[in-house]
Design an enzyme around this catalytic site. Structure first.
Site, PDB file in Angstrom:
ATOM      1  N   HIS A  17       0.840  -1.205   0.000  1.00 46.22           N
ATOM      2  CA  HIS A  17       0.000   0.000   0.000  1.00 46.22           C
ATOM      3  C   HIS A  17       0.875   1.256   0.000  1.00 46.22           C
ATOM      4  O   HIS A  17       0.615   2.209  -0.745  1.00 46.22           O
ATOM      5  CB  HIS A  17      -0.893   0.052   1.253  1.00 46.22           C
ATOM      6  CG  HIS A  17      -1.895  -1.032   1.354  1.00 46.22           C
ATOM      7  ND1 HIS A  17      -1.919  -1.914   2.410  1.00 46.22           N
ATOM      8  CD2 HIS A  17      -2.930  -1.379   0.553  1.00 46.22           C
ATOM      9  CE1 HIS A  17      -2.929  -2.750   2.260  1.00 46.22           C
ATOM     10  NE2 HIS A  17      -3.556  -2.457   1.128  1.00 46.22           N
ATOM     11  N   LYS A  32     -15.638  -8.855   4.988  1.00 50.53           N
ATOM     12  CA  LYS A  32     -14.520  -9.297   5.813  1.00 50.53           C
ATOM     13  C   LYS A  32     -14.710  -8.818   7.245  1.00 50.53           C
ATOM     14  O   LYS A  32     -15.134  -7.693   7.474  1.00 50.53           O
ATOM     15  CB  LYS A  32     -13.194  -8.699   5.312  1.00 50.53           C
ATOM     16  CG  LYS A  32     -12.756  -9.111   3.943  1.00 50.53           C
ATOM     17  CD  LYS A  32     -11.434  -8.420   3.620  1.00 50.53           C
ATOM     18  CE  LYS A  32     -11.013  -8.619   2.190  1.00 50.53           C
ATOM     19  NZ  LYS A  32      -9.801  -7.840   1.869  1.00 50.53           N
ATOM     20  N   ARG A  89      -1.734  -6.069  -7.610  1.00 46.81           N
ATOM     21  CA  ARG A  89      -0.563  -6.902  -7.335  1.00 46.81           C
ATOM     22  C   ARG A  89      -0.308  -7.871  -8.473  1.00 46.81           C
ATOM     23  O   ARG A  89       0.821  -8.193  -8.784  1.00 46.81           O
ATOM     24  CB  ARG A  89      -0.761  -7.700  -6.046  1.00 46.81           C
ATOM     25  CG  ARG A  89      -0.800  -6.856  -4.802  1.00 46.81           C
ATOM     26  CD  ARG A  89      -1.247  -7.669  -3.636  1.00 46.81           C
ATOM     27  NE  ARG A  89      -2.642  -8.066  -3.887  1.00 46.81           N
ATOM     28  CZ  ARG A  89      -3.462  -8.536  -2.990  1.00 46.81           C
ATOM     29  NH1 ARG A  89      -3.066  -8.731  -1.776  1.00 46.81           N
ATOM     30  NH2 ARG A  89      -4.701  -8.848  -3.298  1.00 46.81           N
ATOM     31  N   SER A 143      -2.511  -7.906   3.065  1.00 46.27           N
ATOM     32  CA  SER A 143      -2.810  -7.745   4.490  1.00 46.27           C
ATOM     33  C   SER A 143      -3.141  -9.089   5.127  1.00 46.27           C
ATOM     34  O   SER A 143      -2.714  -9.378   6.247  1.00 46.27           O
ATOM     35  CB  SER A 143      -3.978  -6.774   4.676  1.00 46.27           C
ATOM     36  OG  SER A 143      -3.640  -5.494   4.219  1.00 46.27           O
TER      37      SER A 143
END
Length: 161
Positions: free
Chosen positions: A19, A43, A92, A130
């Site tokens: 990030h 989540k 990514r 994460s």
């Protein structure tokens, strides 16, 4: 010339060097960066939104044109609120793109004035997420290469040293 503003949205649970890579590069290209911490309803968070905001603020403290916000609602509404016409999404891998494309299409339908730009994270951070960082931290492994120091400390406190 108008002031350029960009929004970087995400759950940031927690913020990683992946990030940070995107934030630092975007901060060099826009006058104002608004990090928008969103609660992901899909989540369960490890950190509260307030904790995530504090970790982000500590991590970006030396980047003067970055502001951190919380927002519950449509991202395009947040863009209107801060006067931004650009959303930045970090990628990514190619696998991220399909999901991001759906979000971009919906945002464009909701507000045709807002554009989404994609940035690939630097290759040395492309494997960091994460979720993976939190899993590794639970096993007490060294995560200092993956997250800023305030996050490393918070994860150690969260999962016990």
């Amino acid at each position: 010339m108008t002031e350029s503003k960009a929004v970087i949205p995400g759950s940031f649970d927690p913020i990683t060097y992946g990030h940070m890579d995107i934030i630092e590069r975007v901060a060099q290209r826009f006058d104002e960066i608004h990090i928008c911490v969103l609660k992901n309803s899909n989540k369960e968070g490890t950190f509260t939104v307030e904790e995530r905001m504090a970790l982000i603020e500590a991590s970006v403290a030396d980047i003067p044109n970055v502001e951190v916000h919380q927002f519950n609602g449509l991202l395009v509404d947040f863009c209107d609120e801060v006067g931004a016409k650009t959303i930045i999404r970090g990628l990514r891998a190619v696998s991220d793109f399909e999901y991001e494309l759906r979000l971009t299409s919906m945002n464009k339908k909701l507000n045709s004035d807002v554009e989404t730009l994609y940035m690939m994270t630097s290759t040395n951070y492309s494997f960091i997420s994460s979720s993976v960082v939190k899993e590794v931290a639970q096993y007490k492994a060294d995560i200092s290469e993956f997250v800023p120091e305030p996050v490393e400390k918070a994860l150690k406190e969260k999962f016990g040293k």
